[in-house]
Structure formats: C-alpha cells, structure tokens
Design a protein around this motif. Structure first.
Motif, PDB file in Angstrom:
ATOM      1  N   VAL A 130     109.510 106.393  77.404  1.00 44.11           N
ATOM      2  CA  VAL A 130     109.517 104.967  77.695  1.00 44.11           C
ATOM      3  C   VAL A 130     111.027 105.073  76.887  1.00 44.11           C
ATOM      4  O   VAL A 130     112.001 106.412  76.435  1.00 44.11           O
ATOM      5  N   LEU A 131     111.606 103.828  77.824  1.00 47.67           N
ATOM      6  CA  LEU A 131     113.136 103.827  77.036  1.00 47.67           C
ATOM      7  C   LEU A 131     113.410 102.804  76.587  1.00 47.67           C
ATOM      8  O   LEU A 131     112.970 101.110  76.976  1.00 47.67           O
ATOM      9  N   ARG A 132     114.050 102.488  75.789  1.00 46.02           N
ATOM     10  CA  ARG A 132     113.810 100.770  75.249  1.00 46.02           C
ATOM     11  C   ARG A 132     114.949  99.977  75.992  1.00 46.02           C
ATOM     12  O   ARG A 132     116.122 100.274  75.998  1.00 46.02           O
ATOM     13  N   GLY A 133     114.557  99.189  76.092  1.00 42.84           N
ATOM     14  CA  GLY A 133     115.277  97.814  76.922  1.00 42.84           C
ATOM     15  C   GLY A 133     115.422  98.210  78.175  1.00 42.84           C
ATOM     16  O   GLY A 133     115.662  97.078  78.888  1.00 42.84           O
ATOM     17  N   LEU A 134     114.987  99.048  78.655  1.00 40.20           N
ATOM     18  CA  LEU A 134     114.818  99.823  80.077  1.00 40.20           C
ATOM     19  C   LEU A 134     112.733  99.231  80.142  1.00 40.20           C
ATOM     20  O   LEU A 134     112.421  98.509  81.532  1.00 40.20           O
ATOM     21  N   GLY A 135     112.201  99.849  80.047  1.00 42.15           N
ATOM     22  CA  GLY A 135     111.044  99.943  80.541  1.00 42.15           C
ATOM     23  C   GLY A 135     110.077 101.065  80.377  1.00 42.15           C
ATOM     24  O   GLY A 135     110.661 102.407  79.502  1.00 42.15           O
ATOM     25  N   PRO A 157     106.334 114.005  90.898  1.00 46.02           N
ATOM     26  CA  PRO A 157     105.159 113.331  90.816  1.00 46.02           C
ATOM     27  C   PRO A 157     104.662 112.163  91.564  1.00 46.02           C
ATOM     28  O   PRO A 157     105.881 111.179  91.710  1.00 46.02           O
ATOM     29  N   ALA A 158     103.645 111.192  91.575  1.00 45.75           N
ATOM     30  CA  ALA A 158     104.162 109.652  91.364  1.00 45.75           C
ATOM     31  C   ALA A 158     104.721 109.105  90.586  1.00 45.75           C
ATOM     32  O   ALA A 158     103.827 109.170  89.524  1.00 45.75           O
ATOM     33  N   THR A 159     105.515 108.697  91.245  1.00 50.43           N
ATOM     34  CA  THR A 159     105.855 107.682  89.381  1.00 50.43           C
ATOM     35  C   THR A 159     106.493 106.093  89.195  1.00 50.43           C
ATOM     36  O   THR A 159     105.690 105.865  90.665  1.00 50.43           O
ATOM     37  N   ARG A 160     105.180 105.672  88.637  1.00 46.57           N
ATOM     38  CA  ARG A 160     105.622 104.062  89.358  1.00 46.57           C
ATOM     39  C   ARG A 160     106.655 103.798  87.376  1.00 46.57           C
ATOM     40  O   ARG A 160     106.227 104.345  86.285  1.00 46.57           O
ATOM     41  N   PHE A 161     107.213 102.790  87.814  1.00 46.04           N
ATOM     42  CA  PHE A 161     108.512 101.953  86.901  1.00 46.04           C
ATOM     43  C   PHE A 161     107.587 100.481  86.110  1.00 46.04           C
ATOM     44  O   PHE A 161     107.992 100.349  86.994  1.00 46.04           O
ATOM     45  N   ILE A 162     107.766 100.368  84.920  1.00 45.11           N
ATOM     46  CA  ILE A 162     107.112  99.123  84.436  1.00 45.11           C
ATOM     47  C   ILE A 162     108.702  98.519  83.804  1.00 45.11           C
ATOM     48  O   ILE A 162     108.796  99.340  83.078  1.00 45.11           O
ATOM     49  N   PRO A 163     109.637  98.051  83.496  1.00 43.98           N
ATOM     50  CA  PRO A 163     110.726  96.825  83.111  1.00 43.98           C
ATOM     51  C   PRO A 163     110.108  96.083  82.208  1.00 43.98           C
ATOM     52  O   PRO A 163     108.722  95.513  82.154  1.00 43.98           O
ATOM     53  N   THR A 164     110.323  96.621  81.612  1.00 46.48           N
ATOM     54  CA  THR A 164     109.822  95.671  79.661  1.00 46.48           C
ATOM     55  C   THR A 164     110.000  94.649  80.157  1.00 46.48           C
ATOM     56  O   THR A 164     109.178  94.095  79.169  1.00 46.48           O
ATOM     57  N   GLU A 165     110.630  93.253  80.476  1.00 46.33           N
ATOM     58  CA  GLU A 165     110.173  91.713  80.319  1.00 46.33           C
ATOM     59  C   GLU A 165     108.928  91.796  81.149  1.00 46.33           C
ATOM     60  O   GLU A 165     108.093  91.057  80.814  1.00 46.33           O
ATOM     61  N   LYS A 166     108.568  93.057  81.935  1.00 42.70           N
ATOM     62  CA  LYS A 166     107.433  92.664  83.071  1.00 42.70           C
ATOM     63  C   LYS A 166     105.899  93.270  81.530  1.00 42.70           C
ATOM     64  O   LYS A 166     104.482  92.960  81.657  1.00 42.70           O
ATOM     65  N   ILE A 167     106.341  93.829  80.903  1.00 43.93           N
ATOM     66  CA  ILE A 167     105.010  94.511  80.421  1.00 43.93           C
ATOM     67  C   ILE A 167     104.608  94.217  79.122  1.00 43.93           C
ATOM     68  O   ILE A 167     105.216  93.019  77.898  1.00 43.93           O
ATOM     69  N   ARG A 168     103.344  93.507  79.845  1.00 41.09           N
ATOM     70  CA  ARG A 168     103.018  92.539  78.282  1.00 41.09           C
ATOM     71  C   ARG A 168     102.069  93.141  76.795  1.00 41.09           C
ATOM     72  O   ARG A 168     102.276  92.285  76.057  1.00 41.09           O
ATOM     73  N   ASP A 169     101.795  93.823  76.924  1.00 38.20           N
ATOM     74  CA  ASP A 169     101.138  94.543  76.345  1.00 38.20           C
ATOM     75  C   ASP A 169     100.428  96.420  76.182  1.00 38.20           C
ATOM     76  O   ASP A 169     100.746  96.419  77.465  1.00 38.20           O
ATOM     77  N   VAL A 170     100.783  96.673  75.530  1.00 34.59           N
ATOM     78  CA  VAL A 170     100.330  98.578  75.346  1.00 34.59           C
ATOM     79  C   VAL A 170      99.415  98.274  74.713  1.00 34.59           C
ATOM     80  O   VAL A 170      99.520  98.637  73.041  1.00 34.59           O
ATOM     81  N   LEU A 171      98.100  99.091  75.192  1.00 33.30           N
ATOM     82  CA  LEU A 171      97.142  98.890  74.123  1.00 33.30           C
ATOM     83  C   LEU A 171      95.914 100.453  74.420  1.00 33.30           C
ATOM     84  O   LEU A 171      95.876 101.149  75.660  1.00 33.30           O
TER      85      LEU A 171
END
Lengths: 488, 261
Positions: B147-152, B180-194
């Motif tokens: 987790v990187l604040r401001g990035l994603g 590893p198999a990675t996946r990056f999700i930028p902050t503006e795309k994250i609607r929620d973490v639950l």
C-alpha cells in the motif's frame, strides 16, 4: 435481565420470493432482534441473491447454494447440508434452530443436524395437509421423522395444531399456537375526507362510511389462482352473484393455473365491464387494491391461517370467507360472514354481506383499530420468546406446560430434565424407533449416520479453526417500561 | 514441517507505505534453511537424472560402448583438454564425453535397463511430470499487498504448486520469490476496501476485497490463502489507515467487538 438467544431461522422460503411464510420469518426475526436476540436466516440461493447478505436492520441471511426442485423447495439430500450448516452454526454461536414450513427440506434437515449437534430446535408449521394422497403420506412420514426429536412445535392456528399433532403423532403439550400477525400500518383504510382536512381533530371513532342503496359495491379477491385456493368455486359463484346483485363488481388480483378458467367464465357471461382481472400484484400493492373494495371474498378450500383476510379487515373490508381450516379462528364474528365451501352457500353469504352493507349495519371503518389491537408482530415475538425460554429451561416446566402436565405420569419416558428433550444418542434413537416398523429402523440408521458424519466433521474441520462472527450490535431492551434503545 | 498455517508479516518502511505479506513459509531458522537447501539439491539431482534417462533412451550415443575395457580410461573422442583452462570443461565436446562416461557407468547402465521396457509415450509422460515437479514446483504460497498512499495498492501472489500457474515460471523458482503475479490498482480507481463473507467449499470464509471503479468483479486480496478473520481484519485496518489517513481513535469499527478484532 431476560436471557437472550442466538437464533437461526431455517427455511427454503425467504425473500426475494414473496409469500406468507417469507414475511412471517422476516417480521418475527425483526421483532426478536428488537427484543435483544441475535437472529440469522439460512435459506437457499435464489437467482441474483447468493452468498451472505445483511438486510438493512442487520438481519443476516445465508443463501446456501443448493439445487431447487419444485416451487423453490430444495432437493432433499439428507446429509449434504450438514458440513455447511455446522460451519454456520458454530461461527454464529447459535443456541436455537427454528425451522419453518413443512415442505422445506432444508428446514427438516437442519432440525435433524441441530439435534445431533446438541442444539435446541423449534419448528413452525404454516400449512395444513391431508392424510390420503401419496404426496401427503410421504410428507407426513418425513414430518414424523424430524418432529420425533424436536423440542417444541409452533402452529399458526388451533386447526393447524390439530392437523400437525395428528400428522406427526406429537404430544399436544409440546405444540403451541402462535398466530400470524399483520403490520397494521401497511394496511390502513383510505382516509375519510374529514380526517385528511384536519389531522389533529381526527375523530375517534371515525365517522361511519354511509353507503347509499344504489352505490356500487366492489368485491375484491386477492389470491393465487390455484385449486386449493377455491378458484373453481369463485368461477362458479361470480356470475350468480353478479346476476342477483346489480351495482356490484369484482376485482380479482393474482395469477395461477386457474386464471384461464376465470377468463373463460368472463367471456362466456360477457362480464368484462363488471369483473376486472389485475394479474399478479406485489405484496406492497395489495393494500392499494384492497381499499378499492367494500367486501373481501375468500373462497379458499384449505387454509392454515389466512393472513390475507386479516389484511383485508385491517383495510376496512367486510370479509366473506369459507369456514375451513383455521379461518374461523382468525377474525371476530362481526367482521366476517362465513359460508360452507360450496357454490350455493358462498352466493348466499355474499348476498347477506351485500345486504348488510347496504343497510349500513356494519361499521367497517372501526375494523382497522380493532385488528391493530388484535394482531401485532411484537406480540408474536413475545410469545415465541416464551417458547424459547421454555425449551432452554429458563422458565420452569410447570410454568411452561402447566402444573398438571408437569406431574403427569404419562409424560414421555425419553424426556430428560424438565420436559426438555435429552440429547443422548440412545434417547434420540428411542424416539425415532417408534416411528414405524420399517421407518423406525430406517430413521435410526439415518440418525446414526448423521452422528458419525458429525464426528468426522469434528475431525476434519475442528471447531477452533472456524472463525467466529462478530455480533451485530444488539438492541438493549429496557424491561421496566418496554422502551427500546439502540446499543450504545 | 516445511510449511505452516498462513501468517502475517507487516513491513512499514515509511508512514505512508505498508506491505502486508501472508505466507505459509515458516520463519527461516537454520534447520529450516538446511532442510530447504537439501530439498533443492534433491530436486535438482532428480531433474538431472530424468534428463539423463531421456538422453540414454532417445538420443542414442553414436558409438555404443560395446567393449567394456575401452570405456573407463579411453573415450573414443578427443583427449581431455588440459585441466589448466577451466573454460575447456564447458566445451560441447567435453560434455559429450562426460555423457558417454556416464552412460557406460554402472548407474547409467542400470537406468537404461530400467527405462528400456517402458513404451516411449509412458516414459515421456512420466519424465515430463517428474521434471515439472522437480523444476517448477513451489513449496510455499506467499501473497502480499503493498500500500502506497497517494499511489495505490499492489497485490502479489506466488502460489505453491505448479509455478506456471503461480506466476514467475522457472525464473521465479530460480530466484526464489522473484516473479509473482502482480496487479496494481491506482488510488483513484479504488472505490473501497472491505471485508466480505462467502461460501467456499463447506465453509463460510472471510476475505478482503478491493472494489475497483469500472470493473464488474471485485479484486480479492490473498485469493490463494484466504487467511482467517484475525489477519484479514488487521490488514483491512492497516490498509485503510495507510491509504487514507490515520485511523480515528480506537481504530475503525462499529463497536467494541469490531475494534478488538
């Protein structure tokens, strides 16, 4: 502080499918939660409704993925539900398993498994069954199987209790009658003009609805159009009623296989302008249909309770109904006209009701308040809670079953302490063995297999590996004045 | 002994960065390191043996060693290069010679006898499976969430079992958890973490999801291991705290029971 329980309501029938059992479970659960209990619902997955869900008031619903065979009842696979049922029960820390509806195999299975796991069980029967045809015999045998080892049974009417006691060979003492209820606020009659203009001066009692001799009278029928709902009777009676009484009309809502018969009758007698068929209506629209009428006609051939006639009376409709099943218990006599379930009598009874309305002898505008005091879900929840207290030993046997019952020598020998069914396997087997020459042995076999599966599951999925669910914040009930507060 | 139940490591290099790693690999103590080393050696030698068996069976040496006397000291090939130049050991000629020696040796002969009665398809299938196991099989599953604040946030999965599915392939095995198999999700795309619950097999499991803007499916974090509620709640709290802001007094949650975790 009254004891609170963790209750699992299990039934094949739950929302999004509409129906009486479904709303019964929902309303009862909601009111039990208001009284500080924790309630979850276990049902099967519906289309578009799968997995674990919360309803808005924190009611948790597990939609277990299962195969549906007939009218949204699942396929009876006696043991396949056990692993997931055990997991849910353990993670939610359930004390009492409450099954609903005798056609739901999910409910029967979970009662069996719950007893194996050492939980208290309650069963609510919502329907009447015959004894003669093959399907009934099979259902009755199945009912006898699960109800051989249940702690308490609740029926929705005394007729239903009689029926269930006979079908499942139960001790009548362990069967309680707790009727359904209606949410009276959802079934208000239309406002009188006087009330709408000045709310604060609304008269009590409200003024009578005067009906002139030539005012049209509307008769409403809302029912699923099946044989057992008496649609054939309705088809035969409608032309005769309309012939005898000018200025009357029918509104029929509902769908089903008998709708085609009704339509043919309308065509044949050219009654298109006097009979309106609305097709299926949603439950929340039922009130809007009802308030368009003056009389509610209920021609059912069998009915365990008949919530719909309570709803109709709550809307201020005079009720004409057949005297079958639990219907006579439901409403006081000044709200209803009873008929035998036959064509002539139904026509005569409807005539009587129309005449009484025309003579302004019936104060239908008072019905709503009267129904409101008679039926409330809070009351149902209190009575159900008392059953829970009784089976878990929180109130004494004498209190729960009555003083003479506590000392009766006829009290079943396999019962344990204070009228509560013992969990010992040998005691349970004794109860099942009495079910029949062959059936008894078969049932014992099933119970033993179930117990073995339970032991295997304890090895394969040990209890301490199962994550516990955090509880939804419980409501705190202030017993002194009955006021309810949210937790913290 | 070589694996454990999934457990969590948290790394916080800076207040705005956090890495949550869930792995089945137990803490690397000396005995464990030795055991892993021994296992790797074993697997490599297994692979070599299989390759050699295939060589003896399918690529028949040009001149089979008929006379046992000439095999040991006089290979029918150019003489040994001088040992002074180590690079000469890797010439093709030398390797071929080495193979010949091996073929003629007692274990080589034994292996050839062993594989001779097998039909070719069976031999290839068995050796394929063995090779796959020896080279591409991974012992531990490791999944992480950075987790990187401001990035994603970035999810990474290195699954146990066949490495071809777990991402990274052969290279991943060679360098450890390198691919590893990675996946990056930028902050503006994250609607929620639950945290959600779902049926899986005969169980109801908790899992952590990221709701991504514009996608129908949610992204499940730690999809292979699906760690228990305790880990998932710790990670959820950490992610919310790191991604958005410092958590309010007493952490997120509805009441005491949630907060305690």
């Amino acid at each position: 502080m009254a004891p609170t329980y963790n209750i699992a309501m299990v039934s094949d029938f739950f929302f999004p499918q509409p129906g009486g059992v479904e709303s019964h479970i929902y309303q009862l659960s909601t009111k039990l939660m208001d009284r500080g209990h924790k309630v979850i619902i276990i049902t099967h997955a519906y289309e578009g409704r799968t997995g674990v869900r919360y309803l808005t008031n924190g009611l948790k619903v597990y939609h277990v993925p299962f195969l549906v065979i007939y009218r949204s009842a699942t396929f009876p696979t006696v043991f396949s539900f056990f692993p997931i049922f055990r997991n849910i029960v353990l993670r939610e820390r359930i004390d009492i398993v409450h099954g609903h509806a005798s056609l739901s195999s999910l409910c029967h299975e979970s009662i069996l498994h719950a007893r194996t796991m050492g939980l208290r069980t309650v069963f609510t029967d919502h329907s009447l069954f015959g004894f003669a045809d093959a399907a009934s015999i099979l259902t009755n045998k199945l009912l006898k199987f699960t109800l051989s080892d249940v702690d308490h049974v609740i029926c929705v009417s005394h007729t239903c209790k009689e029926n269930t006691v006979l079908r499942a060979s139960l001790d009548p003492l362990m069967v309680s009658v707790i009727p359904n209820a209606v949410v009276a606020e959802n079934f208000k009659p239309t406002f009188n003009p006087a009330e709408t203009t000045s709310h604060s001066f609304s008269q009590n009692p409200p003024p009578a609805r005067q009906l002139g001799p030539h005012d049209p009278i509307t008769i409403v029928v809302i029912s699923r159009l099946f044989y057992n709902k008496g649609t054939d009777l309705l088809t035969a009676a409608i032309p005769r009623i309309l012939e005898n009484h000018p200025n009357t009309r029918f509104i029929i809502a509902g769908s089903g296989p008998k709708a085609i018969d009704l339509e043919q009758m309308i065509e044949q007698n050219v009654l298109q302008d006097r009979v309106e068929m609305l097709g299926p209506v949603r439950h929340e629209e039922v009130r809007n249909v009802m308030v368009r009428g003056h009389i509610y006609l209920h021609p059912s051939l069998t009915e365990a309770f008949g919530t719909v006639i309570v709803e109709a009376a709550s809307c201020g409709l005079y009720v004409v109904c057949t005297q079958v099943g639990g219907i006579p218990e439901v409403l006081p006599s000044h709200m209803t006209v009873f008929a035998k379930p036959e064509e002539d009598d139904l026509v005569a009874a409807t005539g009587k009701a129309i005449a009484a309305l025309r003579a302004n002898k019936v104060r239908t505008e008072l019905f709503h308040e009267q129904v409101k005091t008679m039926y409330s879900w809070t009351n149902v929840a209190i009575r159900t809670e008392r059953v829970y207290n009784g089976i878990s030993g929180a109130i004494s046997e004498a209190d729960f079953y009555g003083y003479d019952a506590a000392n009766a020598a006829s009290w079943s020998a396999t019962r344990g302490r204070s009228g509560v069914q013992s969990f010992a396997l040998i005691d349970r087997l004794k109860r099942y063995y009495g079910c029949g020459i062959w059936a008894g042995k078969l049932f014992c076999l099933c119970v033993i297999v179930d117990y073995l599966i339970f032991l295997i599951l304890e090895l394969l999925f040990p209890r301490e590996k199962i994550d516990m669910c955090p509880d939804w914040p419980r409501k705190v009930v202030d017993e002194s004045n009955g006021r309810k507060e949210g937790a913290r | 002994m070589l694996t454990t139940a999934p457990h969590l490591y948290i790394r916080r290099p800076s207040p705005t960065t956090a890495e949550f790693t869930v792995t089945t690999c137990p803490p690397l103590t000396l005995p464990l390191r030795l055991a892993l080393l021994a296992l790797s050696t074993l697997r490599l030698s297994l692979a070599a043996t299989v390759l050699f068996a295939l060589y003896t069976r399918f690529i028949t040496p040009p001149t089979p060693t008929t006379s046992p006397t000439s095999t040991n000291h006089h290979p029918p090939f150019p003489p040994h290069p001088s040992p002074s130049s180590p690079a000469a050991y890797l010439t093709p000629a030398h390797l071929t010679a080495l193979l010949h020696v091996l073929t003629a040796s007692a274990p080589g002969q034994h292996l050839a006898r062993l594989t001779a009665p097998l039909p070719p398809w069976l031999l290839s299938a068995v050796s394929g499976a063995l090779l796959y196991f020896a080279l591409l099989w991974r012992l531990h599953t490791t999944e992480s969430l950075l987790v990187l604040r401001g990035l994603g946030i970035q999810t990474a999965t290195t699954a146990a079992g066949g490495a071809l599915w777990g991402g990274g392939g052969l290279w991943g095995w060679v360098v450890g958890f390198g691919g590893p198999a990675t996946r990056f999700i930028p902050t503006e795309k994250i609607r929620d973490v639950l945290i959600n619950e779902a049926f899986q097999g005969f169980e109801v499991r908790y899992y952590l999801v990221v709701v991504v803007d514009g996608e129908d499916d949610v992204v499940v974090v730690f999809p292979r291991l699906l760690p228990g509620r305790r880990i998932v709640e710790t990670v959820w709290r950490g992610v919310r705290g790191c991604l958005y802001e410092a958590p309010p007094e007493g952490g997120y949650g509805y009441d005491g029971q949630w907060k305690r975790g």
